[in-house]
Design an enzyme around this catalytic site. Structure first.
Site, PDB file in Angstrom:
ATOM      1  N   HIS A 116       7.488  10.099  -4.016  1.00  0.00           N
ATOM      2  CA  HIS A 116       7.959  10.123  -2.881  1.00  0.00           C
ATOM      3  C   HIS A 116       7.445  11.022  -2.097  1.00  0.00           C
ATOM      4  O   HIS A 116       7.091  10.775  -0.695  1.00  0.00           O
ATOM      5  CB  HIS A 116       9.614  10.156  -2.730  1.00  0.00           C
ATOM      6  CG  HIS A 116      10.207   9.089  -3.631  1.00  0.00           C
ATOM      7  ND1 HIS A 116      10.919   9.156  -4.665  1.00  0.00           N
ATOM      8  CD2 HIS A 116      10.316   7.737  -3.315  1.00  0.00           C
ATOM      9  CE1 HIS A 116      11.419   8.082  -5.045  1.00  0.00           C
ATOM     10  NE2 HIS A 116      11.071   7.419  -4.366  1.00  0.00           N
ATOM     11  N   GLU A 169     -11.048 -15.514  -2.181  1.00  0.00           N
ATOM     12  CA  GLU A 169     -11.539 -14.253  -2.537  1.00  0.00           C
ATOM     13  C   GLU A 169     -11.980 -14.518  -4.024  1.00  0.00           C
ATOM     14  O   GLU A 169     -12.260 -13.632  -4.857  1.00  0.00           O
ATOM     15  CB  GLU A 169     -10.582 -13.175  -2.621  1.00  0.00           C
ATOM     16  CG  GLU A 169      -9.238 -13.203  -2.836  1.00  0.00           C
ATOM     17  CD  GLU A 169      -8.289 -12.121  -2.963  1.00  0.00           C
ATOM     18  OE1 GLU A 169      -8.745 -11.112  -2.444  1.00  0.00           O
ATOM     19  OE2 GLU A 169      -7.032 -12.382  -2.828  1.00  0.00           O
ATOM     20  N   ASP A 180     -12.931  -8.727  -3.326  1.00  0.00           N
ATOM     21  CA  ASP A 180     -12.484  -9.360  -4.759  1.00  0.00           C
ATOM     22  C   ASP A 180     -13.783 -10.526  -4.824  1.00  0.00           C
ATOM     23  O   ASP A 180     -14.361 -10.791  -5.942  1.00  0.00           O
ATOM     24  CB  ASP A 180     -11.334 -10.220  -4.688  1.00  0.00           C
ATOM     25  CG  ASP A 180     -10.572  -9.185  -5.306  1.00  0.00           C
ATOM     26  OD1 ASP A 180     -10.769  -8.422  -6.290  1.00  0.00           O
ATOM     27  OD2 ASP A 180      -9.438  -8.894  -4.619  1.00  0.00           O
ATOM     28  N   CYS A 200     -11.611  -9.839   5.676  1.00  0.00           N
ATOM     29  CA  CYS A 200     -10.778  -8.795   5.786  1.00  0.00           C
ATOM     30  C   CYS A 200     -11.365  -7.808   4.559  1.00  0.00           C
ATOM     31  O   CYS A 200     -10.428  -6.932   4.259  1.00  0.00           O
ATOM     32  CB  CYS A 200      -9.453  -9.219   5.836  1.00  0.00           C
ATOM     33  SG  CYS A 200      -9.002  -9.969   4.195  1.00  0.00           S
TER      34      CYS A 200
END
Ligand code: PEP
Ligand code: MG
Length: 805
Positions: free
Chosen positions: A413, A654, A678, A725
């Site tokens: 965290h 992809e 990918d 993208c």
């Protein structure tokens, strides 16, 4: 941990994970050490090239000496080229890229040297295997005395940091080359001995002065310079005074006293618990408002524990046995921490920290000590064995320049919060006791390095880097308000890829037109369990709001392969990227998936949201996703939730099967987005994370270009919008081709938007189209690159390659 600056001269290896600037400083220190102990200059140069190659992870590092009298360069030392070529390979300044460095008097870079017009092949060196080239001039007394070159077989960008570092490395070598030249001249030109000796003396004096400087940095003095290493948890670097975060109170320092009556001790304990619960409630609200990716459930869990009958009963039972509330609390907390620590589950062991944190809080309230709201007049770097969320939240962020922790993982965290707040952080640092309150610290969150009482050279280097970084940011800022439009008026949308709410600030800063990809799995990685629908709604609504009207494409979970949250059992798979991953997981865990679909749809009521599915490889998968959306739609209607019924539904292209089936997918979706990260790995059978085959991971491979072009063409024929993208969208070498192929929508890590914008604004569509046509007829990567570089040169934008590669 390495105690670098105080050691006798000795070359130290960087940790395998050490990256970036910290690695650079270590290299500079090591080179200084080598020069300091140099007895044989040629041997020293050989060690230096080897050191540079190792530290920078380059296959080749070579040193050339430049003779101004003959205008020729000679290879003096090399790691990576044929050793037999040392002393024999020689070239004029008008030959090859190395000569070009001397002519330009500044660094020369080439992603693909073979395609560069100045490339010249020297068969003796065996260098045809090496594609990328970076050369920097070596200067002494304002005159060029040589060139330092690094090369890789993988076509890659050299970062600005690498260029800076190589330039910095070249500085002390200048004196050595002069010295070497003088020594050799002395041997061969006896008659000029006296004159040269004077110059030699000068060079030696310079060298000695340099050594003295190095020596003083190494000499143990009152303040000891130390370099500590850990894991880089949040990028950036900061300089400040160490502030050691010690607990406000501790069980060990509680004064022993006689207990009051058990009833009064129990009342004190109950009051302290009540105050603690209230504090946790305030903290929880603060996290929920400001840091939605952070699991505020930590505070909730702590509250629940404080209200747990078993816990309360155990403390009260001890009080009843005649001890103070403090003693009773300590013994219960210690017992619980031991129980958790004994479990061989790292996740549960981490919970032991939460228990200790609770103990501290109740103890502080028992003693009537207020929660410390820390603010500082000057810059501080927080140092602590471990930090709780509340520790970070309660400190004044204006002056918080970094966080150093002994424990904690990169996805803890504290790390995630640090990233959101853009505070550099290094975790997992051993021997924190080397740091004392008030000492000067430099924290390098990119490299995972902390410098304690850094030497003046290190401080200067960081000051310089900081100034350059600021200047660079200012330069990029000037493009923010301008559209990405070609000279002949073709508009291209440049979107941002984001993972955290905090990334939106960066996207706005760099003038993103939209959010082309929101990777939702990032928030899931930082939680203790799958986020509930409600938690996701809160998060996505925040993202929609802070996107401030920018269209937002939310991608559903893309877990698996290299992204496993601790609560999702990771199967043993021989090929995880070909295995239980992404949409395959979502379609198996339909409850989790449905929660996400409903949450995204509910967020669509607030702004322009599109939903996108990752890794679709068959029509059945897509249809299954759409069925679940239809179900979610009905449920939301039934439950009375608002959503955008026309929210566009899209898929990533992809995997190769998706490329083949664009025409079949098209009637079923509203848009496509090509995920080249990918797609390249699946198309070329090259693991995107495997360094061994990295040189084969090639966006400009003719097969990749064909796949992208075919997707764009087919989507256009079917009347469906398509964007891209993957990282390819951020690569200036690819931009003209992509636009030429018809892409008008590129999404990338926001940092690169201004670079791509600059390139698009210099281009015209007709040229880009011609280029895209031409390259699709070429058969090798080398030819493609040669053609692109030629075009970039003609457009006057080749400098973008040099600046950003
Ligand atoms: C891609 O594969 O190109 C992509 C954008 O997705 P990710 O990098 O998240 O796999
Ligand atoms: Mg992908």
């Amino acid at each position: 941990m390495e105690r670098a600056l105080t050691e006798p001269v000795r070359v130290r290896r960087p940790a395998a994970r050490t990256r970036g600037r910290g690695r650079g400083l270590l290299l500079l220190e090591n080179i200084g050490a080598l020069i300091g102990q140099s007895e044989d200059i040629s041997a020293t140069l050989a060690r230096i090239v080897s050191l540079v190659a190792d530290h920078l992870d380059m296959e080749v590092c070579s040193l050339y000496r430049f003779e101004s009298e003959t205008s020729r360069l000679t290879l003096l030392a090399t790691k990576g080229l044929d050793p037999a070529s040392v002393g024999t390979v020689s070239m004029g300044v008008d030959e090859g890229l190395t000569g070009f460095v001397i002519q330009k008097g500044e660094p020369v870079m080439a992603i693909d040297a073979l395609a560069h017009p100045r490339y010249k092949y020297f068969p003796e060196t065996g260098e045809e295997r090496y594609h990328s080239f970076l050369g920097v001039p070596i200067v002494d007394n304002r005159a060029a005395v040589g060139v330092m070159v690094v090369q890789t077989s993988r076509r890659r960008r050299f970062t600005r940091d690498e260029v800076r570092l190589l330039k910095a490395v070249a500085v002390p070598i200048g004196g050595l080359l002069t010295q070497l030249r003088l020594l050799q001249s002395l041997e061969s030109k006896e008659e000029e001995r006296r004159g040269y000796q004077e110059r030699l003396l000068e060079a030696v004096k310079r060298l000695q002065a340099y050594e003295r400087q190095q020596g003083s940095a190494r000499r143990p003095a009152q303040v000891t310079a130390v370099r500590l290493t850990g894991w880089p948890a949040s990028p950036g670097f900061g300089i400040g005074r160490a502030h050691l975060l010690t607990p406000a109170v501790s069980f060990a320092s509680v004064p022993r006293r006689r207990p009051r009556t058990p009833r009064r001790e129990a009342l004190r304990f109950e009051a302290a618990v009540k105050r603690s619960v209230e504090e946790l409630q305030r903290l929880k609200r603060r996290v929920q408002t400001s840091f939605p990716e952070i699991d505020a459930g930590v505070f909730e869990a702590q509250q629940l524990m404080l209200l747990d009958d078993d816990f309360l009963g155990r403390v009260k039972a001890r009080i009843g046995a005649g001890v103070t509330a403090e003693v009773a609390l300590e013994s219960v907390i210690t017992q619980m921490v031991e129980q958790f620590n004994a479990l061989h589950d790292p996740y549960l062991q981490e919970r032991a920290f939460d228990i200790k944190d609770i103990g501290q809080r109740v103890l502080r309230n028992l003693l009537g000590v207020a929660e410390r709201d820390r603010s500082f007049a000057t810059a501080v770097v927080l140092v602590a064995p471990e930090l709780s969320l509340s520790d970070i939240l309660l400190i004044d962020h204006d002056q918080l320049k970094g966080i150093v922790m002994a424990s904690g993982g990169v996805t803890s965290h504290a790390s995630i919060l640090a990233k959101s707040l853009e505070i550099p952080a290094v975790v997992g640092v051993e021997r924190l006791d080397e740091i004392r309150e008030g000492e000067h610290l430099i924290i390098d969150g990119n490299a995972g390095t902390v410098y304690v009482n850094p030497s003046p050279e290190v401080l200067r280097e960081y000051d310089r880097l900081r100034d350059e970084y600021r200047a660079f940011s200012r330069e990029l800022d000037s493009l923010r308000a301008l559209p990405a439009v070609t000279r002949d008026g073709c508009r291209v949308l440049l979107g941002a890829n984001i993972g955290l709410l905090g990334d939106l600030a960066v996207a706005h800063r760099h003038g993103a037109d939209q959010v082309g990809l929101y990777r939702t799995e990032i928030a899931f990685l930082s939680h203790r369990d799958f986020l509930t629908e409600g938690e996701q709604v809160q998060l996505y609504e925040r993202v929609v709001q802070e996107a401030r009207g920018l269209p937002l494409t939310i991608r559903t979970l893309d877990l698996g392969a290299d992204k496993y949250p601790p609560y999702l059992h990771q199967p043993q798979e021989a090929n995880p990227f070909l295995g239980w991953r992404s949409i395959r997981i979502s379609l198996e865990m339909t409850n989790v998936f449905k929660d996400q679909l409903r949450a995204i749809m509910r967020a669509s009521a607030l702004g322009p949201v599109r939903i996108m599915f990752p890794m679709i490889s068959s029509l059945e998968e897509l249809r299954r996703c759409k069925d679940l959306i239809a179900e979610a739609r009905e449920e939301l209607r039934r439950d009375g939730y608002a959503f955008d019924p026309a929210m566009p539904i899209g898929m990533m292209v992809e995997v190769p099967s998706a490329v083949q089936l664009v025409d079949q997918f098209a009637p079923e979706v509203d848009f496509f987005s090509i995920g080249t990260n990918d797609l390249i790995q699946y198309l070329l059978a090259v693991d995107r994370n495997n360094r061994k085959v990295a040189s084969l991971y090639e966006p400009l491979h003719p097969a990749v270009l064909r796949a992208v072009a075919a997707t764009v063409r087919c989507a256009a024929q079917m009347g469906k919008p398509v964007s891209l993208c993957g990282e390819m969208a951020a690569d200036p070498v690819c931009t003209l081709i992509l636009i030429g192929m018809g892409l008008r929508d590129l999404s990338m890590s926001p940092f690169f938007i201004p670079v791509i914008k600059r390139l698009i604004r210099a281009a015209d569509l007709a040229t880009a189209e011609r280029l895209a046509d031409d390259v699709q007829r070429l058969t090798t990567v080398k030819e493609v690159k040669g053609r692109v570089f030629e075009q970039m040169r003609a457009l006057g934008v080749i400098d973008l390659m040099e600046t950003y590669h």
